[in-house]
Design an enzyme around this catalytic site. Structure first.
Site, PDB file in Angstrom:
ATOM      1  N   PRO A 123      49.478  42.291  41.219  1.00  0.00           N
ATOM      2  CA  PRO A 123      48.955  42.733  42.428  1.00  0.00           C
ATOM      3  C   PRO A 123      49.547  41.637  43.272  1.00  0.00           C
ATOM      4  O   PRO A 123      49.956  40.317  42.944  1.00  0.00           O
ATOM      5  CB  PRO A 123      47.493  42.404  42.354  1.00  0.00           C
ATOM      6  CG  PRO A 123      47.377  41.350  41.238  1.00  0.00           C
ATOM      7  CD  PRO A 123      48.466  41.938  40.174  1.00  0.00           C
ATOM      8  N   GLY A 124      49.794  41.927  44.577  1.00  0.00           N
ATOM      9  CA  GLY A 124      50.074  41.000  45.498  1.00  0.00           C
ATOM     10  C   GLY A 124      51.535  41.215  46.225  1.00  0.00           C
ATOM     11  O   GLY A 124      52.271  42.057  45.764  1.00  0.00           O
ATOM     12  N   HIS A 154      46.869  29.337  51.882  1.00  0.00           N
ATOM     13  CA  HIS A 154      46.920  30.040  50.705  1.00  0.00           C
ATOM     14  C   HIS A 154      48.367  30.520  50.456  1.00  0.00           C
ATOM     15  O   HIS A 154      48.530  31.746  50.931  1.00  0.00           O
ATOM     16  CB  HIS A 154      45.957  31.127  50.859  1.00  0.00           C
ATOM     17  CG  HIS A 154      45.537  31.619  49.493  1.00  0.00           C
ATOM     18  ND1 HIS A 154      44.298  31.751  49.168  1.00  0.00           N
ATOM     19  CD2 HIS A 154      45.912  32.622  48.588  1.00  0.00           C
ATOM     20  CE1 HIS A 154      44.012  32.236  47.990  1.00  0.00           C
ATOM     21  NE2 HIS A 154      45.141  32.821  47.796  1.00  0.00           N
ATOM     22  N   ASN A 203      46.888  28.368  39.874  1.00  0.00           N
ATOM     23  CA  ASN A 203      47.001  29.517  38.804  1.00  0.00           C
ATOM     24  C   ASN A 203      48.182  29.516  38.397  1.00  0.00           C
ATOM     25  O   ASN A 203      49.053  30.662  38.440  1.00  0.00           O
ATOM     26  CB  ASN A 203      46.402  30.798  39.192  1.00  0.00           C
ATOM     27  CG  ASN A 203      47.038  31.392  40.455  1.00  0.00           C
ATOM     28  OD1 ASN A 203      47.445  30.909  41.106  1.00  0.00           O
ATOM     29  ND2 ASN A 203      47.135  32.841  40.393  1.00  0.00           N
ATOM     30  N   ASP A 245      48.686  34.435  51.500  1.00  0.00           N
ATOM     31  CA  ASP A 245      48.478  34.780  50.264  1.00  0.00           C
ATOM     32  C   ASP A 245      49.919  35.201  49.490  1.00  0.00           C
ATOM     33  O   ASP A 245      49.901  36.258  48.777  1.00  0.00           O
ATOM     34  CB  ASP A 245      47.385  36.059  49.745  1.00  0.00           C
ATOM     35  CG  ASP A 245      47.024  35.983  48.429  1.00  0.00           C
ATOM     36  OD1 ASP A 245      47.364  35.252  47.621  1.00  0.00           O
ATOM     37  OD2 ASP A 245      46.004  36.831  48.156  1.00  0.00           O
ATOM     38  N   ASP A 303      41.345  30.132  42.463  1.00  0.00           N
ATOM     39  CA  ASP A 303      42.033  31.417  42.903  1.00  0.00           C
ATOM     40  C   ASP A 303      42.658  32.179  41.997  1.00  0.00           C
ATOM     41  O   ASP A 303      43.149  31.609  41.209  1.00  0.00           O
ATOM     42  CB  ASP A 303      42.844  31.088  44.121  1.00  0.00           C
ATOM     43  CG  ASP A 303      43.315  32.442  44.725  1.00  0.00           C
ATOM     44  OD1 ASP A 303      42.769  32.866  45.331  1.00  0.00           O
ATOM     45  OD2 ASP A 303      44.410  32.497  44.693  1.00  0.00           O
TER      46      ASP A 303
END
Length: 396
Positions: free
Chosen positions: A290-291, A55, A89, A276, A146
């Site tokens: 975010p992230g 991921h 995405n 991620d 996702d």
């Protein structure tokens, strides 16, 4: 080439030995005669199967100021990762074979790591209309929306039926977007409950991404006990932090959730670690994106939390970082150190010391809460298909 006197770690093996590799494959393991072959002395070091990330986001195409295939691959190599599974995405969304083929070909032409690309479940990630799954390559093991998740029960049910008929799975971003602004915990748990149930009814392989709550983990455990084809991953930040004010999606949870993540790793409910890896520019992060980037810190954080603090074995960590992911993605020649397997591995000095310094990241992005942290271990070398690609901070 032969590496001698190195401690070889995989899920079923932990011994000091020699290893010979040629033509991209591991040839022999044991006490080997070097003859006229090139030799590297691995005394005091460990050799691991190359890490596999189910991921990650490389932002290519569309957001190249954050990351691209090359810089993402460089970041992976620095973190010991040799195979990375990229989400859809991007801009445009990867929702057809043409863009999928383009990314895969560009990834191969870089000759750095093994890049695998996900295709979305629904057109443009809108959650309303399924893509043409039948037109996709048989080599694609999973589809995923996702970034948003699929809210419609009907669309998700139809997606699972179609994916199961094609022997493909769906990676689930468990989020009810209508509930997220009200209660993000509930938003994750409800979709997890729904999709575990639907997996059992459709026999569709489901992989839950970045699981973060106690209740979601208990639901996945129930699905596994029932024999449903469900697997899941957790991120390094969800097993390390609690009550931290750093925006990720899903959020950093509470202490009880972290305890549940650790227990679920120990009892086998959690199959693997997914970083991620989510690069952002400084401006985007300050604006609330975010992230965090994760490829270059994942091993250090997992080693610190799971091995040093929780006393998991190195073999168990290897399974979480490599072998279990290889099984989920059907990469039958990766994830172990055995003759005939791909010569994808990383060499790590577990006695080394590293200070995480985001300014030295090979990613384009610097968004990490780990900056300045002192950790145990030092990733020295990363080999892909038997070729040395990363050596003590230098790309080859």
């Amino acid at each position: 080439m032969i590496i001698k006197n190195i401690r070889i770690i995989d899920p079923f093996y932990d011994e000091i030995s020699d290893i010979e590799f040629d033509n991209g494959k591991i040839q022999k393991i044991g006490q080997l005669d070097s003859g006229e072959k090139e030799v590297f002395d691995g005394t005091g070091l460990t050799l691991w199967p190359g890490f596999i990330d189910l991921h990650a986001h490389f932002r290519d195409p569309g957001y190249l100021y954050k990351e691209d295939l090359e810089t993402g691959s460089n970041s992976a190599l620095a973190g010991g990762y040799t195979t990375v599974h990229l989400m859809a995405n991007t801009k445009p969304i990867v929702d057809d074979s043409e863009l999928y083929d383009n990314i895969m070909e560009r990834g191969r032409s870089l000759s750095k790591i093994n890049i695998l690309q996900v295709v979305s479940v629904t057109k443009a990630l809108l959650g309303k209309e399924l893509i043409d799954m039948e037109s996709l390559s048989e080599d694609i093991p999973f589809l995923s929306d996702d970034g948003k998740g699929i809210l419609s029960n009907k669309i998700m049910y139809e997606a699972m039926l179609k994916a199961a008929s094609l022997n493909k799975g769906i990676m689930v971003h468990a989020e009810d977007g209508e509930l997220s602004p009200i209660d993000y915990r509930l938003a994750e748990d409800l979709i997890t409950i729904r999709d575990v149930y639907l997996s059992g009814k459709t026999n569709c392989k489901i992989h839950f991404s970045h699981v973060s709550t106690k209740d979601s983990l208990e639901t996945i455990a129930f699905g596994k006990e029932m024999g449903y084809p469900v697997t899941c991953e957790v991120t390094p930040h969800h097993l390390f932090f609690y009550d931290l004010d750093y925006r990720v999606n899903p959020p950093i949870r509470g202490e009880e959730d972290v305890k549940a993540v650790i227990e679920s790793i120990k009892n086998g409910v959690v199959d693997c670690i997914g970083t991620d890896h989510a690069p952002h520019s400084k401006e985007d992060k300050e604006a609330g994106a975010p992230g965090m980037v994760g490829l270059e810190t994942s091993f250090y954080i997992c080693y610190k939390k799971l091995v040093q603090e929780e006393k998991l074995s190195l073999s168990k960590l290897s399974a979480l970082l490599s072998y279990n992911g290889s099984k989920i993605l059907k990469l039958n020649s990766k994830g172990r150190i055995l003759p005939g397997y791909d010569a994808d591995f990383t060499i790590i000095d577990l006695n080394g010391k590293t200070t995480i310094d985001s300014e030295k990241f090979l990613s384009k992005s610097r968004n990490t809460p780990y900056n300045g942290m002192n950790v145990q271990g030092s990733i020295l070398k990363t080999f892909v298909n038997g070729e040395l690609k990363y050596d003590k901070g230098e790309l080859l």
